[in-house]
Design a protein around this motif. Structure first.
Motif: not given
Length: 555
Positions: A349-362
């Motif tokens: 599972a991945c929360d939405d904050h981590a999802l955004r951060a990973a998309r912005a700076e993988p």
């Protein structure tokens, strides 16, 4: 009794007056307590036994009623029979060929399909009909053709030999926990088959995933880790089979009137109303259902003040939908994208904050969508990885189905034994980063193979989906394999300008490292999707459509 989860007895015995299920439809609701659910399971087990259901029988259950589904599954467990869950839209005939069921329990419409289409004609010996009525289900479980609601009796064709004595249906029998069971995978007699759940067939022929009692116990434990349920919690099940797990997880479970044949066409009020009326704290649903809810809240400036958790499953959660959900819930609420499959649920599972951060700076070398870290006890590997670490995601652990029912060729292709139990190949492409997080790159079967290159779908789609005015995108290959033309199909938001949305997508592709390989961008009114969640895109149909549109360019 063989209900799958240790502690189940305590849940029901200690809290018999607590609500187990709330079934909602057209603004009304019907409530069942835990104690009533126990009594209903007792009555049903007796009636099923009278009808000829025996230990080891495989029983297909087709009903849209949450109470009936749950009570029947528990009652079959009491008898040592095996519930079988099949999508009514799937290739039911072929599924029944695989499972060879002894029993078919369903609504009149399901039996009409059974008779007209010949489902299970050579196997089903005990057909039983659930009839919608305000009475208890045990009083309306009838043999097809029976004119009254009297005892079901033994239908023609059932085994005429002397029946075994009636089962012990006293409360201790129903409620005894299975701690005495041996749950070792190598000891199938000590870990009997508990359920067969068919895959949706969205990526091929549906297959029946076998759940042993240890499998269900592992799934419940993993879901408890995710939910961390509290006594006052109320769970909204946006997918009917979740109703089976509600009494095992603990919270009262509210089942809204989601359209079972087309979840994405459900009226948003049928989801929002139960959340507000019953003060729901936890929502489990697919992106299609959550999109209806989030869109309705945005249009009418509504919020969900009691919700503290939203779990999205069935397809990747896009940041746009995560943002819309975040706007509707309190700031401290948790929005989770849950990864898994019928054969292994949940995985991570991945929360939405981590999802955004990973998309912005993988992280360097990573691409696609972050799935988060595997849950405790779940072990993920990447098999057949290339030089970049991209390969097939495989999962082992207590949540993994050990086998497909009567499909040895599928087992040989996807299952192997490891120190952590059965390792299941998911068919998904991904990577593991240095922090132990999984990244999803799309389905292995959906790779676009051009001349001298291959493109996984998820990396480009996840980027393109962020373009303004875009609802979602799908990368498909047009033309023959090995020399396919990569085509990005675009579903534009109804309120957006199509030319502007397509221009925004092209701008995203221009900035993407692999965007130059996309040979065409085509608008599409509404993507074909899987029947179960209406969230996974049917890429074979979409690729056929794109190939026909571009026939002149592909010659």
């Amino acid at each position: 009794m063989t209900l799958p989860v240790p502690g189940f007895a305590a849940h029901l015995a200690d809290r018999p007056e607590d609500i187990a299920l709330v079934r909602c439809r057209r603004g009304t609701s019907r409530t069942t307590t835990r104690g009533e659910l126990v009594r209903d399971a007792h009555a049903l087990a007796e009636r099923l036994h009278e009808a000829g259901v025996r230990p080891g029988h495989k029983a297909v259950v087709m009903t849209r009623d949450a109470h009936d589904l749950t009570a029947l599954a528990y009652a079959l467990g009491v008898l040592g029979a095996v519930p079988v869950l099949i999508e009514p839209r799937a290739e039911v005939g072929r599924c029944l060929e695989d499972v060879a069921p002894d029993v078919f329990i369903g609504e009149p419409l399901a039996h009409l399909g059974r008779r007209v289409l010949g489902w299970g004609r050579t196997h089903v010996r005990v057909p039983l009909v659930t009839r919608a009525a305000p009475r208890a289900l045990g009083e309306r479980l009838t043999v097809p053709g029976q004119r009254n609601g009297g005892p079901a009796g033994r239908p023609g064709g059932a085994d005429p030999s002397d029946p075994p004595p009636p089962p012990d249906l006293s409360p201790p029998s129903l409620l005894s926990p299975p701690e005495a069971l041996s749950l070792r995978p190598e000891d199938p007699e000590g870990d009997p088959l508990a359920m067969i759940a068919f895959t949706s067939g969205s990526t091929g022929r549906p297959k029946g995933a076998e759940y042993r009692h240890s499998t269900l116990a592992g799934q419940i434990a993993a879901l408890r880790t995710l939910l961390d349920p509290r006594p006052e919690d109320v769970l909204l099940a946006g997918f009917l089979p979740i109703a089976l797990l509600g009494p095992l997880l603990g919270p009262a479970t509210v089942v809204p009137a989601v359209n079972p044949l087309a979840p994405a066409r459900t009226r948003p009020e049928e989801i929002l109303g139960p959340i507000l009326r019953h003060r729901v704290t936890t929502v489990l649903a697919s992106p299609a259902v959550l999109g209806l809810l989030a869109g309705h809240c945005a249009r009418h400036r509504l919020t969900l003040p009691t919700v503290r958790q939203i779990l999205s499953f069935g397809a990747p959660l896009r940041t746009g939908l995560a943002d819309a959900l975040r706007a509707a819930v309190p700031a401290e609420a948790e929005v989770l994208s849950v990864y898994g499959a019928t054969e292994c649920l949940p995985v991570s599972a991945c929360d939405d904050h981590a999802l955004r951060a990973a998309r912005a700076e993988p992280p360097a070398g990573q691409a696609g969508t972050c799935l988060g870290r595997p849950l405790p006890g779940v072990h993920a590997r990447i098999l057949d990885a290339d030089a970049t670490g991209l390969g097939e995601i495989a999962v082992a652990g207590p949540t993994v189905s050990p086998a497909y029912h009567a499909r040895p060729e599928a087992d040989a292709a996807t299952k192997s034994v490891t120190d952590h139990g059965v390792l299941h190949r998911t068919g998904d492409l991904g990577r593991l980063d240095e922090e132990g997080r999984l990244w999803f790159l799309g389905r292995k079967a959906h790779l676009v193979t051009g001349t001298g290159f291959t493109l996984p779908t998820e990396d480009i789609e996840a980027a393109a989906d962020t373009a303004p005015g875009v609802r979602r995108t799908a990368l498909v290959g047009a033309g023959p394999a090995v020399c396919q033309l990569p085509v990005l199909c675009v579903e534009v938001e109804p309120s957006a300008s199509r030319p502007e949305a397509l221009a925004a997508v092209r701008n995203v592709l221009a900035e993407h490292p692999e965007g130059h390989r996309v040979g065409a961008v085509l608008p599409h009114r509404r993507f074909p999707v899987d029947p179960r969640h209406n969230s996974k895109i049917d890429r074979m149909r979409l690729a056929g459509w794109a190939t026909r549109r571009l026939r002149g360019r592909l010659r």
